[in-house]
Design a protein around this motif. Structure first.
Motif, PDB file in Angstrom:
ATOM      1  N   ILE A   1       0.756  -1.239  -0.020  1.00  0.00           N
ATOM      2  CA  ILE A   1      -0.031   0.051   0.069  1.00  0.00           C
ATOM      3  C   ILE A   1       0.893   1.588   0.143  1.00  0.00           C
ATOM      4  CG2 ILE A   1      -1.799   1.368   1.058  1.00  0.00           C
ATOM      5  CD1 ILE A   1      -2.885  -1.381   2.147  1.00  0.00           C
ATOM      6  N   ASP A   2       2.029   1.238   0.751  1.00  0.00           N
ATOM      7  CA  ASP A   2       2.920   2.377   0.741  1.00  0.00           C
ATOM      8  C   ASP A   2       3.326   2.614  -0.580  1.00  0.00           C
ATOM      9  OD1 ASP A   2       2.070   2.776   3.332  1.00  0.00           O
ATOM     10  OD2 ASP A   2       3.934   1.874   4.456  1.00  0.00           O
ATOM     11  N   TYR A   3       3.955   1.366  -1.253  1.00  0.00           N
ATOM     12  CA  TYR A   3       4.274   1.679  -2.495  1.00  0.00           C
ATOM     13  C   TYR A   3       3.656   2.165  -3.485  1.00  0.00           C
ATOM     14  CZ  TYR A   3       5.571  -0.169  -7.108  1.00  0.00           C
ATOM     15  OH  TYR A   3       5.498  -0.149  -8.615  1.00  0.00           O
ATOM     16  N   VAL A   4       2.259   1.804  -3.315  1.00  0.00           N
ATOM     17  CA  VAL A   4       1.421   2.297  -4.382  1.00  0.00           C
ATOM     18  C   VAL A   4       1.070   3.765  -4.233  1.00  0.00           C
ATOM     19  CG1 VAL A   4      -1.088   2.241  -5.112  1.00  0.00           C
ATOM     20  CG2 VAL A   4      -0.038   0.110  -4.657  1.00  0.00           C
ATOM     21  N   VAL A   5       0.767   4.330  -2.969  1.00  0.00           N
ATOM     22  CA  VAL A   5       0.560   5.569  -2.888  1.00  0.00           C
ATOM     23  C   VAL A   5       2.080   6.409  -3.053  1.00  0.00           C
ATOM     24  CG1 VAL A   5       0.277   7.252  -0.895  1.00  0.00           C
ATOM     25  CG2 VAL A   5      -0.857   5.189  -0.859  1.00  0.00           C
ATOM     26  N   SER A   6       3.212   6.031  -2.802  1.00  0.00           N
ATOM     27  CA  SER A   6       4.404   6.841  -2.981  1.00  0.00           C
ATOM     28  C   SER A   6       4.758   7.072  -4.484  1.00  0.00           C
ATOM     29  CB  SER A   6       5.498   6.115  -2.067  1.00  0.00           C
ATOM     30  OG  SER A   6       5.728   4.961  -2.843  1.00  0.00           O
ATOM     31  N   THR A   7       4.457   5.655  -5.218  1.00  0.00           N
ATOM     32  CA  THR A   7       4.572   5.782  -6.520  1.00  0.00           C
ATOM     33  C   THR A   7       3.655   6.647  -7.478  1.00  0.00           C
ATOM     34  OG1 THR A   7       5.455   3.309  -6.501  1.00  0.00           O
ATOM     35  CG2 THR A   7       4.642   4.099  -8.748  1.00  0.00           C
ATOM     36  N   VAL A   8       2.454   6.620  -7.063  1.00  0.00           N
ATOM     37  CA  VAL A   8       1.532   7.561  -7.688  1.00  0.00           C
ATOM     38  C   VAL A   8       1.825   9.023  -7.466  1.00  0.00           C
ATOM     39  CG1 VAL A   8      -1.038   8.091  -7.775  1.00  0.00           C
ATOM     40  CG2 VAL A   8      -0.304   5.877  -7.583  1.00  0.00           C
ATOM     41  N   ILE A   9       2.509   9.404  -6.228  1.00  0.00           N
ATOM     42  CA  ILE A   9       2.801  10.884  -5.854  1.00  0.00           C
ATOM     43  C   ILE A   9       4.070  11.050  -6.569  1.00  0.00           C
ATOM     44  CG2 ILE A   9       3.409  12.239  -4.110  1.00  0.00           C
ATOM     45  CD1 ILE A   9       1.476  10.515  -2.105  1.00  0.00           C
ATOM     46  N   SER A  10       5.032  10.184  -6.487  1.00  0.00           N
ATOM     47  CA  SER A  10       6.507  10.524  -7.069  1.00  0.00           C
ATOM     48  C   SER A  10       6.617  10.415  -8.479  1.00  0.00           C
ATOM     49  CB  SER A  10       7.301   9.687  -6.307  1.00  0.00           C
ATOM     50  OG  SER A  10       7.179   8.221  -6.702  1.00  0.00           O
ATOM     51  N   VAL A  11       5.823   9.791  -9.321  1.00  0.00           N
ATOM     52  CA  VAL A  11       6.198   9.418 -10.579  1.00  0.00           C
ATOM     53  C   VAL A  11       5.923  10.686 -11.307  1.00  0.00           C
ATOM     54  CG1 VAL A  11       5.094   8.488 -12.626  1.00  0.00           C
ATOM     55  CG2 VAL A  11       5.897   7.053 -10.731  1.00  0.00           C
ATOM     56  N   PRO A  12       4.612  11.651 -10.876  1.00  0.00           N
ATOM     57  CA  PRO A  12       4.439  12.846 -11.684  1.00  0.00           C
ATOM     58  C   PRO A  12       5.467  13.810 -11.491  1.00  0.00           C
ATOM     59  CG  PRO A  12       2.426  11.836 -10.597  1.00  0.00           C
ATOM     60  CD  PRO A  12       3.585  11.082 -10.417  1.00  0.00           C
TER      61      PRO A  12
ATOM     62  N   THR B   1       9.738   5.266 -15.609  1.00  0.00           N
ATOM     63  CA  THR B   1       9.826   5.503 -14.080  1.00  0.00           C
ATOM     64  C   THR B   1       9.329   4.577 -13.013  1.00  0.00           C
ATOM     65  OG1 THR B   1       9.855   7.857 -14.908  1.00  0.00           O
ATOM     66  CG2 THR B   1       9.910   7.669 -12.460  1.00  0.00           C
ATOM     67  N   ILE B   2       7.998   4.196 -13.654  1.00  0.00           N
ATOM     68  CA  ILE B   2       7.519   3.060 -12.681  1.00  0.00           C
ATOM     69  C   ILE B   2       8.094   1.876 -12.648  1.00  0.00           C
ATOM     70  CG2 ILE B   2       5.454   1.587 -12.512  1.00  0.00           C
ATOM     71  CD1 ILE B   2       3.699   3.991 -13.685  1.00  0.00           C
ATOM     72  N   VAL B   3       8.637   1.353 -13.865  1.00  0.00           N
ATOM     73  CA  VAL B   3       9.390   0.178 -13.762  1.00  0.00           C
ATOM     74  C   VAL B   3      10.792   0.475 -12.972  1.00  0.00           C
ATOM     75  CG1 VAL B   3      10.607  -1.529 -15.398  1.00  0.00           C
ATOM     76  CG2 VAL B   3       8.553  -0.457 -15.869  1.00  0.00           C
ATOM     77  N   PHE B   4      11.547   1.687 -12.948  1.00  0.00           N
ATOM     78  CA  PHE B   4      12.641   1.767 -12.380  1.00  0.00           C
ATOM     79  C   PHE B   4      12.445   1.898 -10.872  1.00  0.00           C
ATOM     80  CE2 PHE B   4      16.067   4.507 -10.664  1.00  0.00           C
ATOM     81  CZ  PHE B   4      17.101   4.046 -11.274  1.00  0.00           C
ATOM     82  N   ILE B   5      11.468   2.518 -10.639  1.00  0.00           N
ATOM     83  CA  ILE B   5      11.193   2.479  -8.992  1.00  0.00           C
ATOM     84  C   ILE B   5      10.746   1.292  -8.695  1.00  0.00           C
ATOM     85  CG2 ILE B   5       9.667   3.560  -7.334  1.00  0.00           C
ATOM     86  CD1 ILE B   5       9.566   6.000  -9.017  1.00  0.00           C
ATOM     87  N   SER B   6       9.956   0.254  -9.175  1.00  0.00           N
ATOM     88  CA  SER B   6       9.622  -0.930  -8.875  1.00  0.00           C
ATOM     89  C   SER B   6      10.734  -1.820  -8.741  1.00  0.00           C
ATOM     90  CB  SER B   6       8.543  -1.569  -9.657  1.00  0.00           C
ATOM     91  OG  SER B   6       7.609  -0.457  -9.858  1.00  0.00           O
ATOM     92  N   ASN B   7      11.815  -1.816  -9.561  1.00  0.00           N
ATOM     93  CA  ASN B   7      12.864  -2.816  -9.418  1.00  0.00           C
ATOM     94  C   ASN B   7      14.084  -2.245  -8.743  1.00  0.00           C
ATOM     95  OD1 ASN B   7      11.509  -4.455 -11.173  1.00  0.00           O
ATOM     96  ND2 ASN B   7      11.999  -3.721 -12.903  1.00  0.00           N
ATOM     97  N   ASN B   8      13.840  -1.322  -7.961  1.00  0.00           N
ATOM     98  CA  ASN B   8      15.138  -0.590  -7.414  1.00  0.00           C
ATOM     99  C   ASN B   8      15.391  -1.612  -6.376  1.00  0.00           C
ATOM    100  OD1 ASN B   8      17.071   1.185  -6.506  1.00  0.00           O
ATOM    101  ND2 ASN B   8      15.657   2.686  -5.858  1.00  0.00           N
TER     102      ASN B   8
END
Length: 340
Positions: A91-102, A242-249
């Motif tokens: 859940i934290d990942y989804v929220v942070s990704t939706v905010i940080s990607v833009p 960006t989503i793929v890069f953050i997800s595989n970090n």
């Protein structure tokens, strides 16, 4: 068969068969993409099938090999019902990704527009923004984050955090405050996106801006009417990247949980349990990509209707060709009977 029908038949046959150049181009295209096809089958399709097979089994490693105990969707239900850390981190990942990607994409767009201007030392500034992509990766990024170089100190962000928690729920306030603390790390992720935006900006015809300025268009109007529509496909590309890069970090906590479950050595966990975690995580990542794609997906091409019309006309020609062939066959039979 009359002469007109014969000529029409020849023309339709010529239009139906592709020429030698088209065949050669098609063969060349297949040869060019064949390494990718082979690589996708060997290194993408086969691992995915194997991983899904692992996720449906409870795997134990013995000196004789791997033992598979089929449990169906038991691993998935166990993760969702009993693995509280995984669900919370997801859940934290989804929220942070939706905010940080833009934020990352908008920052990359602003910097690329600045670097696209006629300024001295343009190449040096481009090097500065792309250098973290080369240097800050893997273990180096972990060392820098451990020393606090990738985050702003809590003293500097304390006022922002308290202000956010004052008027927002805790579920949103915590990821946003972490976003401000890790702002340096987030901006490190924008090097590749800046290059992609730069290449897109340099391909825009400058005469479009000149014509807009002659008609009285301001810089803001040129951005919304010319720049943004032309780079819209690149925006979607950068969002997906960006989503793929953050997800595989490696710094992602969910990746750490999957690795821990894989090498836990217990009966409940193992390769199968970790594979189920990875599949759940992959589904969430795909949903985020789909969400952003729906928002930023380009509209249908203007010439798409014309393409459909051309396809319908081609099908109609094929039907006419078959009709003419059947008609000629019937006429040939009639002529043969008349001659007999």
């Amino acid at each position: 068969m009359t002469k007109e029908e014969k000529e029409q038949l020849k023309q339709l046959k010529k239009g139906a068969k592709p020429g030698k150049l088209a065949k050669r181009d098609a063969i060349t295209g297949v040869l060019f993409i064949s390494p990718w096809i082979v690589g996708a089958i060997l290194f993408l399709a086969y691992p995915l099938i194997t991983s899904f097979r692992y996720a449906l089994n409870n795997i134990s490693i013995t000196p004789l090999g791997m033992n598979f105990n089929f449990v169906g969707y038991g691993n998935f239900t166990q993760i969702l019902l009993s693995e509280s850390d995984f669900v919370t981190n997801l859940i934290d990942y989804v929220v942070s990704t939706v905010i940080s990607v833009p934020i990352i994409v908008v920052f990359a767009l602003i910097i690329s527009m600045m670097l696209n201007q006629k300024i001295k030392g343009k190449g040096f500034f481009r090097l500065i923004f792309f250098l973290p992509v080369i240097i800050v990766s893997g273990p180096i990024l972990g060392m820098l984050n451990a020393q606090g170089a990738g985050s702003i100190t809590s003293i500097d962000t304390q006022a922002i955090t308290e202000a956010i928690k004052g008027f927002m729920p805790a579920a949103l306030a915590t990821p946003i405050s972490k976003l401000f603390e890790n702002m340096v790390t987030i901006l490190w992720y924008s090097g590749v996106q800046i290059l992609i935006f730069l290449s897109a900006l340099q391909k825009i015809d400058r005469s479009m801006y000149e014509a807009a300025k002659i008609d009285g268009g301001s810089g803001w109007e040129c951005f919304w009417k010319i720049t943004l529509p032309n780079i819209k496909p690149m925006i979607l590309l950068n969002i997906v990247y960006t989503i793929v890069f953050i997800s595989n970090n490696d710094q992602n906590s969910i990746i750490g949980l999957i690795k821990t479950a894989m090498f836990s050595g217990t009966e409940e966990k193992g390769y199968g349990y970790a594979s189920a975690m990875a599949w759940l995580y992959s589904v969430v990542v795909l949903l985020i990509v789909g969400l952003f794609s729906l928002v930023f997906l380009a509209k249908k091409d203007v010439y798409e209707k014309q393409v459909k019309r051309a396809k319908k006309a081609h099908k109609k020609e094929q039907r006419q060709l078959k009709k003419i062939e059947r008609r000629s066959a019937r006429n040939a039979k009639k002529n043969a009977k008349a001659a007999a």
